[in-house]
Design a protein around this motif. Structure first.
Motif, short mmCIF file in Angstrom:
data_model
loop_
_atom_site.label_atom_id
_atom_site.label_comp_id
_atom_site.label_asym_id
_atom_site.label_seq_id
_atom_site.Cartn_x
_atom_site.Cartn_y
_atom_site.Cartn_z
N TRP A 1 0.82 -1.21 0.00
CA TRP A 1 0.00 0.00 0.00
C TRP A 1 0.85 1.27 0.00
O TRP A 1 0.47 2.28 -0.61
CB TRP A 1 -0.93 0.00 1.22
N THR A 2 1.98 1.23 0.69
CA THR A 2 2.83 2.43 0.74
C THR A 2 3.33 2.80 -0.65
O THR A 2 3.33 3.97 -1.03
CB THR A 2 4.03 2.20 1.67
N ILE A 3 3.76 1.79 -1.42
CA ILE A 3 4.23 2.04 -2.78
C ILE A 3 3.08 2.53 -3.65
O ILE A 3 3.21 3.50 -4.42
CB ILE A 3 4.88 0.78 -3.38
N GLY A 4 1.92 1.87 -3.54
CA GLY A 4 0.76 2.25 -4.33
C GLY A 4 0.32 3.68 -4.05
O GLY A 4 0.04 4.45 -4.96
N ALA A 5 0.26 4.03 -2.77
CA ALA A 5 -0.18 5.37 -2.38
C ALA A 5 0.80 6.44 -2.83
O ALA A 5 0.40 7.51 -3.34
CB ALA A 5 -0.38 5.44 -0.87
N LEU A 6 2.10 6.19 -2.65
CA LEU A 6 3.11 7.16 -3.06
C LEU A 6 3.15 7.32 -4.58
O LEU A 6 3.37 8.42 -5.09
CB LEU A 6 4.49 6.75 -2.54
N ALA A 7 2.91 6.24 -5.29
CA ALA A 7 2.88 6.31 -6.75
C ALA A 7 1.72 7.20 -7.21
O ALA A 7 1.88 8.03 -8.12
CB ALA A 7 2.75 4.92 -7.35
N ILE A 8 0.56 7.03 -6.58
CA ILE A 8 -0.60 7.86 -6.93
C ILE A 8 -0.35 9.32 -6.56
O ILE A 8 -0.64 10.24 -7.34
CB ILE A 8 -1.87 7.33 -6.24
N LEU A 9 0.21 9.56 -5.37
CA LEU A 9 0.51 10.92 -4.94
C LEU A 9 1.49 11.60 -5.89
O LEU A 9 1.29 12.76 -6.29
CB LEU A 9 1.08 10.91 -3.52
N THR A 10 2.54 10.88 -6.28
CA THR A 10 3.54 11.45 -7.19
C THR A 10 2.91 11.79 -8.53
O THR A 10 3.18 12.86 -9.11
CB THR A 10 4.70 10.46 -7.40
N THR A 11 2.05 10.91 -9.02
CA THR A 11 1.39 11.15 -10.30
C THR A 11 0.48 12.37 -10.23
O THR A 11 0.44 13.19 -11.16
CB THR A 11 0.57 9.92 -10.71
N SER B 1 8.18 13.49 -3.35
CA SER B 1 7.31 12.32 -3.35
C SER B 1 7.91 11.19 -4.18
O SER B 1 7.88 10.01 -3.78
CB SER B 1 5.92 12.70 -3.90
N GLY B 2 8.47 11.53 -5.33
CA GLY B 2 9.09 10.53 -6.19
C GLY B 2 10.30 9.88 -5.54
O GLY B 2 10.48 8.65 -5.63
N ILE B 3 11.13 10.68 -4.88
CA ILE B 3 12.31 10.14 -4.19
C ILE B 3 11.87 9.20 -3.07
O ILE B 3 12.47 8.13 -2.86
CB ILE B 3 13.17 11.28 -3.61
N SER B 4 10.83 9.57 -2.35
CA SER B 4 10.31 8.71 -1.28
C SER B 4 9.82 7.39 -1.86
O SER B 4 10.04 6.31 -1.28
CB SER B 4 9.17 9.41 -0.55
N LEU B 5 9.15 7.46 -3.00
CA LEU B 5 8.66 6.26 -3.67
C LEU B 5 9.81 5.34 -4.06
O LEU B 5 9.76 4.12 -3.81
CB LEU B 5 7.86 6.66 -4.92
#
Length: 304
Positions: free
Chosen positions: A35-45, A101-105
């Motif tokens: 979920w963390t990867i999924g959420a960060l990917a959506i936030l970055t997008t 956000s992208g770096i965190s992802l």
């Protein structure tokens, strides 16, 4: 606050996250999902899309594309609701937030990946930020040369889907390029409708979008061709992924996504005015998200 919400163009956001959701769905079906990867990917997008919208608002006004001749979907800088200096600051801030956000992802998803893969995704992220800005900002924005379709197909189709799938699974799967391409075609369809709506003003200002290059009638044929390619891309995926034709239940369910696309294509005619074309941008974006959700349902609950 209202002027900034309008400048962020909320109706573009469902389309922006469609490819990210699709990549997460494909990874989940293959047994890899955090979920963390999924959420960060959506936030970055989402941040990249807002960055693109702010930069587009600023660049089109500075380059004279958004002028007094534009009567539909007026922009914030064009109307004076937001000053150019304010919008420039917003571009910098949203670019910084997208980068963080992208770096965190990447930090969370690529901890066990090789340095080459980490650097590759870092470069890809920087290119995504640069592409969002350079589309309309600068002396030679690539969006004015008719290259926006290619950029949207790559970033909102292939990169968004296959990239997120890799971040979740740490592997590339060639067949995922099919639905990724389908998502890309629908994203290009929204851009093409935008360009069809603005065709006359773009032609006057020298913006060489695809409809300006090929004409309004051919532009609508191109639009319908994009819809056909979308249906083929998603329709072929089950057979190539499993080696067998889709089940009757899968096919029937996917019709719930394909029929709205066909109905939409039938309504789009060269006789439409810019004001009549404009609502179809939102409809195409929402149909894209609906397509992804229906596709996800067939893959998660109707596979096997």
């Amino acid at each position: 606050m209202n002027r900034w919400v309008e400048a962020a163009r909320p109706r573009t956001l469902p389309l922006a996250i469609a490819s990210t959701i699709l990549g997460n769905i494909l990874a989940y079906v293959d047994g890899h999902f955090l979920w963390t990867i999924g959420a960060l990917a959506i936030l970055t997008t989402l941040l990249l899309q807002i960055l693109s919208n702010f930069a587009n608002d600023l660049g089109d006004t500075q380059n004279g594309i958004d002028n007094a001749d534009r009567k539909v979907a007026l922009r914030a800088v064009q109307t004076g609701a937001i000053s150019p200096s304010e919008m420039k600051k917003a571009v910098y801030i949203s670019a910084l937030l997208a980068f963080i956000s992208g770096i965190s992802l990447l930090y969370i998803s690529l901890q066990t990946a090789s340095i080459e893969i980490i650097l590759g995704f870092l470069v890809l992220g920087i290119l995504a930020i640069a592409a969002a800005i350079a589309y309309t900002v600068g002396k030679r924005p690539y969006g004015y040369m008719g290259l926006g379709d290619l950029s949207v197909f790559l970033f909102f189709g292939l990169v968004g889907t296959v990239g997120v799938y890799f971040l979740q699974t740490l592997e590339f799967k060639f067949v995922t390029f099919l639905p990724a391409a389908g998502c890309g075609f629908m994203s290009v369809a929204v851009l093409n409708l935008n360009n069809l709506r603005d065709l006359e003003n773009d032609k006057k200002q020298g913006k060489l979008s695809i409809p300006v290059r090929i004409g309004k009638t051919a532009g609508f044929l191109y639009q319908k061709f994009l819809y056909i390619l979308t249906i083929l891309s998603f329709g072929l995926f089950p057979m190539l992924n499993h080696g067998t034709p889709p089940t009757l239940m899968q096919s029937s369910t996917m019709l719930a996504a394909f029929i709205p696309i066909a109905l939409l294509a039938n309504k789009l005619q060269p006789s439409l005015t810019p004001a009549q074309i404009d609502p179809y941008l939102k409809k195409t974006a929402l149909i894209t998200l609906w397509l992804i959700l229906v596709f996800g349902f067939t893959q998660i609950f109707l596979s096997e």
